[in-house]
Motif scaffolding. Structure first.
Motif, PDB file in Angstrom:
ATOM      1  N   ARG A  70       0.846  -1.188   0.000  1.00 36.81           N
ATOM      2  CA  ARG A  70       0.000   0.000   0.000  1.00 36.81           C
ATOM      3  C   ARG A  70       0.879   1.233   0.000  1.00 36.81           C
ATOM      4  N   ASP A  71       0.589   2.158  -0.913  1.00 39.36           N
ATOM      5  CA  ASP A  71       1.330   3.423  -0.979  1.00 39.36           C
ATOM      6  C   ASP A  71       2.840   3.201  -1.060  1.00 39.36           C
ATOM      7  N   GLY A  72       3.221   2.184  -1.821  1.00 37.77           N
ATOM      8  CA  GLY A  72       4.633   1.910  -2.007  1.00 37.77           C
ATOM      9  C   GLY A  72       5.319   1.298  -0.805  1.00 37.77           C
ATOM     10  N   ARG A  73       4.558   0.828   0.150  1.00 41.23           N
ATOM     11  CA  ARG A  73       5.127   0.198   1.343  1.00 41.23           C
ATOM     12  C   ARG A  73       4.675  -1.254   1.416  1.00 41.23           C
ATOM     13  N   TYR A  74       5.585  -2.091   1.882  1.00 39.51           N
ATOM     14  CA  TYR A  74       5.316  -3.523   2.020  1.00 39.51           C
ATOM     15  C   TYR A  74       5.206  -3.857   3.499  1.00 39.51           C
ATOM     16  N   GLU A  75       4.192  -4.597   3.858  1.00 36.67           N
ATOM     17  CA  GLU A  75       4.018  -5.057   5.228  1.00 36.67           C
ATOM     18  C   GLU A  75       3.703  -6.544   5.209  1.00 36.67           C
ATOM     19  N   VAL A  76       4.199  -7.249   6.217  1.00 37.73           N
ATOM     20  CA  VAL A  76       3.937  -8.680   6.303  1.00 37.73           C
ATOM     21  C   VAL A  76       3.722  -9.060   7.764  1.00 37.73           C
ATOM     22  N   VAL A  77       2.752  -9.940   7.988  1.00 41.96           N
ATOM     23  CA  VAL A  77       2.474 -10.453   9.331  1.00 41.96           C
ATOM     24  C   VAL A  77       2.284 -11.959   9.241  1.00 41.96           C
ATOM     25  N   ARG A  78       2.577 -12.629  10.331  1.00 42.34           N
ATOM     26  CA  ARG A  78       2.280 -14.062  10.387  1.00 42.34           C
ATOM     27  C   ARG A  78       0.773 -14.254  10.476  1.00 42.34           C
ATOM     28  N   ALA A  79       0.280 -15.293   9.832  1.00 41.00           N
ATOM     29  CA  ALA A  79      -1.144 -15.610   9.869  1.00 41.00           C
ATOM     30  C   ALA A  79      -1.300 -17.092   9.588  1.00 41.00           C
ATOM     31  N   ASP A  80      -1.721 -17.836  10.583  1.00 36.39           N
ATOM     32  CA  ASP A  80      -1.875 -19.290  10.434  1.00 36.39           C
ATOM     33  C   ASP A  80      -3.310 -19.697  10.733  1.00 36.39           C
ATOM     34  N   PRO A  81      -4.061 -20.066   9.682  1.00 37.54           N
ATOM     35  CA  PRO A  81      -3.687 -20.045   8.262  1.00 37.54           C
ATOM     36  C   PRO A  81      -3.956 -18.667   7.648  1.00 37.54           C
ATOM     37  N   PRO A  82      -3.310 -18.356   6.542  1.00 36.06           N
ATOM     38  CA  PRO A  82      -3.512 -17.060   5.889  1.00 36.06           C
ATOM     39  C   PRO A  82      -4.752 -17.082   5.005  1.00 36.06           C
ATOM     40  N   GLN A  83      -5.903 -16.906   5.591  1.00 39.95           N
ATOM     41  CA  GLN A  83      -7.167 -17.026   4.850  1.00 39.95           C
ATOM     42  C   GLN A  83      -7.411 -15.743   4.058  1.00 39.95           C
ATOM     43  N   ARG A  84      -7.001 -15.763   2.803  1.00 42.40           N
ATOM     44  CA  ARG A  84      -7.171 -14.627   1.911  1.00 42.40           C
ATOM     45  C   ARG A  84      -7.651 -15.141   0.562  1.00 42.40           C
ATOM     46  N   PRO A  85      -8.420 -14.321  -0.195  1.00 40.33           N
ATOM     47  CA  PRO A  85      -8.881 -14.758  -1.529  1.00 40.33           C
ATOM     48  C   PRO A  85      -7.730 -15.150  -2.442  1.00 40.33           C
ATOM     49  N   LEU A  86      -6.574 -14.479  -2.265  1.00 36.47           N
ATOM     50  CA  LEU A  86      -5.399 -14.784  -3.075  1.00 36.47           C
ATOM     51  C   LEU A  86      -4.374 -15.473  -2.188  1.00 36.47           C
ATOM     52  N   LEU A  87      -4.046 -16.717  -2.501  1.00 36.29           N
ATOM     53  CA  LEU A  87      -3.141 -17.503  -1.666  1.00 36.29           C
ATOM     54  C   LEU A  87      -2.133 -18.230  -2.530  1.00 36.29           C
ATOM     55  N   LEU A  88      -0.859 -18.062  -2.201  1.00 41.42           N
ATOM     56  CA  LEU A  88       0.230 -18.761  -2.876  1.00 41.42           C
ATOM     57  C   LEU A  88       0.816 -19.767  -1.901  1.00 41.42           C
ATOM     58  N   THR A  89       0.941 -21.009  -2.349  1.00 35.60           N
ATOM     59  CA  THR A  89       1.387 -22.094  -1.482  1.00 35.60           C
ATOM     60  C   THR A  89       2.563 -22.816  -2.115  1.00 35.60           C
ATOM     61  N   GLY A  90       3.562 -23.121  -1.307  1.00 32.32           N
ATOM     62  CA  GLY A  90       4.708 -23.878  -1.798  1.00 32.32           C
ATOM     63  C   GLY A  90       5.828 -23.898  -0.791  1.00 32.32           C
ATOM     64  N   ALA A  91       6.861 -24.660  -1.089  1.00 31.90           N
ATOM     65  CA  ALA A  91       8.055 -24.671  -0.246  1.00 31.90           C
ATOM     66  C   ALA A  91       8.763 -23.327  -0.377  1.00 31.90           C
ATOM     67  N   PRO A  92       9.473 -22.889   0.673  1.00 30.90           N
ATOM     68  CA  PRO A  92      10.116 -21.567   0.606  1.00 30.90           C
ATOM     69  C   PRO A  92      11.045 -21.395  -0.594  1.00 30.90           C
ATOM     70  N   GLY A  93      11.843 -22.411  -0.921  1.00 29.32           N
ATOM     71  CA  GLY A  93      12.757 -22.292  -2.051  1.00 29.32           C
ATOM     72  C   GLY A  93      12.034 -22.131  -3.367  1.00 29.32           C
ATOM     73  N   ALA A  94      10.977 -22.911  -3.560  1.00 29.79           N
ATOM     74  CA  ALA A  94      10.199 -22.801  -4.788  1.00 29.79           C
ATOM     75  C   ALA A  94       9.494 -21.454  -4.869  1.00 29.79           C
ATOM     76  N   MET A  95       9.019 -20.962  -3.712  1.00 25.32           N
ATOM     77  CA  MET A  95       8.329 -19.681  -3.717  1.00 25.32           C
ATOM     78  C   MET A  95       9.295 -18.541  -4.006  1.00 25.32           C
TER      79      MET A  95
END
Length: 218
Positions: free
Chosen positions: A153-178
């Motif tokens: 948002r507004d050129g800023r990136y934010e990240v929080v832990r969320a287990d599980p990350p229930q969002r309409p857009l979800l990317l799943t995979g091993a960390p290396g593949a991601m």
């Protein structure tokens, strides 16, 4: 009892900082705690190559230096976790600068292990400048057993832990593949087609999200 920390015995401020965080593994422990408190076994699992006795020693040193604190969660959990102090969180711009500097240096091997937290934090450092002009975006990431919600948002990136990350857009995979999906040249559709990752939701929107990150942020 923690052993006395080694010192460069110099009045240089950089040397003083390295007295506190310059030992091998120390900054990687800080990295893993930047998105919230973690248990000892989680730290050991996500810092590839560290021995448990070394992890114990580094935790003791960082606690003695005021960078982290040991906390006991309230019942019914009652387990011990490690968390960054305000001084520890002050290392955020240092970590970002190290990520950007490392991306500019030759010799990085993307085939080596990467932890979920390190990938999500690297994305903050590698946000493209033109992301300031992008519409607000949000995506969930499920990386092995760990989940996150990342937003721009507004050129800023934010990240929080969320287990599980229930969002309409979800990317799943091993960390290396991601990491390859976020930074590599292959489109998400191709990586999803071969089963390297999976995308739940609008694939084009997911591609727009990861396109906001690059190892070359010029």
């Amino acid at each position: 009892m923690a052993k006395p920390r080694r010192s460069y015995q110099q009045g240089c401020l950089a040397a003083h900082a390295l007295d506190l965080i310059g030992d091998r593994w120390a900054l990687l422990i800080v990295r893993e705690l930047m998105l919230g408190p973690r248990r000892f076994r989680s730290l050991a699992a996500n810092i590839a190559g560290i021995a448990t006795n070394m992890l114990t020693a580094r935790l003791e040193g960082l606690e003695a230096g005021g960078v982290i604190s040991r906390q006991v969660l309230p019942p019914p959990s009652g387990v011990a976790v490690y968390a960054l102090t305000p001084a520890g969180h002050g290392l955020t711009p240092v970590m970002d600068a190290l990520c950007r500097w490392g991306a500019s240096m030759p010799g990085h091997d993307p085939r080596l292990p990467i932890s979920p937290a390190s990938l999500m934090l690297s994305m903050r450092a590698q946000l493209r400048r033109q992301a300031a002009d992008a519409l607000p975006m949000e995506a969930g990431f499920q990386l092995g057993e760990e989940g996150f919600v990342a937003s721009i948002r507004d050129g800023r990136y934010e990240v929080v832990r969320a287990d599980p990350p229930q969002r309409p857009l979800l990317l799943t995979g091993a960390p290396g593949a991601m990491a390859i999906a976020v930074y590599g040249p292959r489109p998400l559709a191709e990586m999803a087609a071969v089963g390297a990752i999976s995308v739940t939701g609008d694939l084009a929107q997911a591609q727009r999200f990861v396109d906001q990150f690059s190892l070359d942020t010029r």
